[in-house]
Scaffold this active site. Sequence first.
Site, short mmCIF file in Angstrom:
data_model
loop_
_atom_site.label_atom_id
_atom_site.label_comp_id
_atom_site.label_asym_id
_atom_site.label_seq_id
_atom_site.Cartn_x
_atom_site.Cartn_y
_atom_site.Cartn_z
N GLY A 130 0.84 -1.20 0.00
CA GLY A 130 0.00 0.00 0.00
C GLY A 130 0.87 1.24 0.00
O GLY A 130 1.83 1.32 0.75
N ASP A 146 0.47 2.04 8.68
CA ASP A 146 0.06 1.23 9.84
C ASP A 146 1.03 1.36 11.01
O ASP A 146 0.67 1.02 12.14
CB ASP A 146 -0.05 -0.25 9.44
CG ASP A 146 -1.01 -0.49 8.30
OD1 ASP A 146 -1.92 0.34 8.11
OD2 ASP A 146 -0.85 -1.50 7.60
N MET A 174 -7.93 2.87 9.15
CA MET A 174 -7.12 1.72 8.72
C MET A 174 -6.08 1.38 9.80
O MET A 174 -6.09 1.96 10.89
CB MET A 174 -6.42 2.06 7.41
CG MET A 174 -7.31 1.98 6.20
SD MET A 174 -6.33 2.34 4.72
CE MET A 174 -7.47 1.87 3.43
N GLU A 213 -10.03 -0.73 11.83
CA GLU A 213 -10.65 -1.71 10.92
C GLU A 213 -10.38 -3.16 11.34
O GLU A 213 -11.09 -4.08 10.95
CB GLU A 213 -10.11 -1.52 9.50
CG GLU A 213 -8.59 -1.77 9.41
CD GLU A 213 -8.02 -1.66 8.00
OE1 GLU A 213 -8.75 -1.42 7.05
OE2 GLU A 213 -6.78 -1.81 7.88
N ARG A 224 -24.14 7.31 13.84
CA ARG A 224 -23.74 7.18 12.42
C ARG A 224 -22.29 6.69 12.37
O ARG A 224 -21.54 6.79 13.35
CB ARG A 224 -23.81 8.54 11.72
CG ARG A 224 -25.19 9.13 11.63
CD ARG A 224 -26.00 8.46 10.53
NE ARG A 224 -27.24 9.18 10.29
CZ ARG A 224 -28.41 8.92 10.89
NH1 ARG A 224 -28.48 7.97 11.81
NH2 ARG A 224 -29.49 9.61 10.58
N GLN A 243 -6.76 8.37 3.86
CA GLN A 243 -5.60 8.35 4.78
C GLN A 243 -4.28 8.11 4.07
O GLN A 243 -3.22 8.32 4.62
CB GLN A 243 -5.77 7.22 5.82
CG GLN A 243 -6.88 7.44 6.81
CD GLN A 243 -7.24 6.11 7.50
OE1 GLN A 243 -6.76 5.81 8.58
NE2 GLN A 243 -8.10 5.33 6.89
O1 F6P Z 1 -1.15 -1.56 4.92
C1 F6P Z 1 -1.69 -0.34 4.59
C2 F6P Z 1 -3.17 -0.41 4.42
O2 F6P Z 1 -3.66 0.88 4.13
C3 F6P Z 1 -3.94 -1.02 5.60
O3 F6P Z 1 -4.11 -0.12 6.65
C4 F6P Z 1 -5.21 -1.46 4.93
O4 F6P Z 1 -5.85 -2.51 5.62
C5 F6P Z 1 -4.73 -1.91 3.58
O5 F6P Z 1 -3.50 -1.24 3.33
C6 F6P Z 1 -5.68 -1.63 2.45
O6 F6P Z 1 -5.16 -2.20 1.30
P1 F6P Z 1 -5.66 -1.90 -0.17
O7 F6P Z 1 -5.16 -0.53 -0.55
O8 F6P Z 1 -5.04 -2.97 -0.98
O9 F6P Z 1 -7.16 -1.92 -0.14
#
Ligand code: F6P
Length: 343
Positions: free
Chosen positions: A10, A128, A170, A222, A266, A274
């Site tokens: 990511g 993360d 996230m 999440e 909500r 992010q």
């Molecule tokens: O590892 C970074 C991250 O943004 C996580 O926080 C999240 O769960 C994941 O990547 C989302 O991945 P993708 O962009 O593949 O949906």
Amino acid sequence: MKIGILTGGGDCPGLNPAIRGFVMKSLDYGHEVYAIREGWRGLVQGIIDDKPLTVGDVEELIYQGGTILRSSRTNPYKDPAQLEAVKANIAKFGFDAIAALGGEDTLGVASKLYKDGYKTVGVPKTMDNDLNDTDYTFGFDTSVGVNIDAIDRLRDTARSHMRIIVLEVMGRHAGWVALNSGIAGGADWILLPEVPLDVEAMCAHLKKAYARKRYGIVVASEGVELPDVGDDEKKLDAFGHVILSDRNVGEWIANTIEQQTGIETRSAVTGHIQRGGSPSAFDRVLASRLGIRAAQCVHEGDFGKMVALKGTEVVAVPIEGAVGTLKTVPIELYETVKVLFSK
Ligand code: F6P
């Protein structure tokens, strides 16, 4: 030297400044740096520039989010044919070293390649902040900033409508993003993957806070464990990770709060917002320093290393020690800061 550089996993704010630092320092040493596009996929498929990166290619990158190298979640160790292609392309393009900018997965591949006899250096990145052996990863600070902005906005509307609003953030299986966003955003409850969900305690506190100020903010990671979310049926990425956003944690928490408290609730999700935008000052500086230090590792032949922030120093540590175990939030830290959302 002829060095290949790639970004995997990511993306996050800070990758471009890190590339900039790495290229500028490598040029200083008289080395050539070639862009490998799209992470490890670029080495599998040979998506590699035929000209080295220049100062002109990187000098404007300090304020730019994303990665000019593009990214993918490609795991060449999952498929022997892909791994052979990686090794063949390293030989074909004549790379003396590979610099990999990534999180646990991308650096895990760099670590394995090093063990297979290839000269790799790693630069830690991830919003993360869950990589071992470094105090911080760039991308994290900017992401928390995005969430604070979101919380401030949600608070306005929550207060106007006398609602509770749950913000899902996230962070995967580490609660750093949720914890810091919740503390800095003044949340009334924070839910982390490391802490078992206690619906009763959360709702009791939210009712108490609501009676006083007539709104509430909850920040939920999440990765929070929920009683009835069947992860077995969920989609996995190339590294075997569940796509956590599919679990809709925020919505589940919001529905539960509304049912248990009777207070209108909500949910909102900052999601990939992010991961975008201009890096914060902290991330720009950290990424630049790590990029420079990684170039130094390559120049000095210090391979199999990841550059890391330890206190105020940037050092080189074995990549192997940084991958494999996640750096999660210690329960003691959570217990200490809980005073901020238990009154
Ligand atoms: O590892 C970074 C991250 O943004 C996580 O926080 C999240 O769960 C994941 O990547 C989302 O991945 P993708 O962009 O593949 O949906």
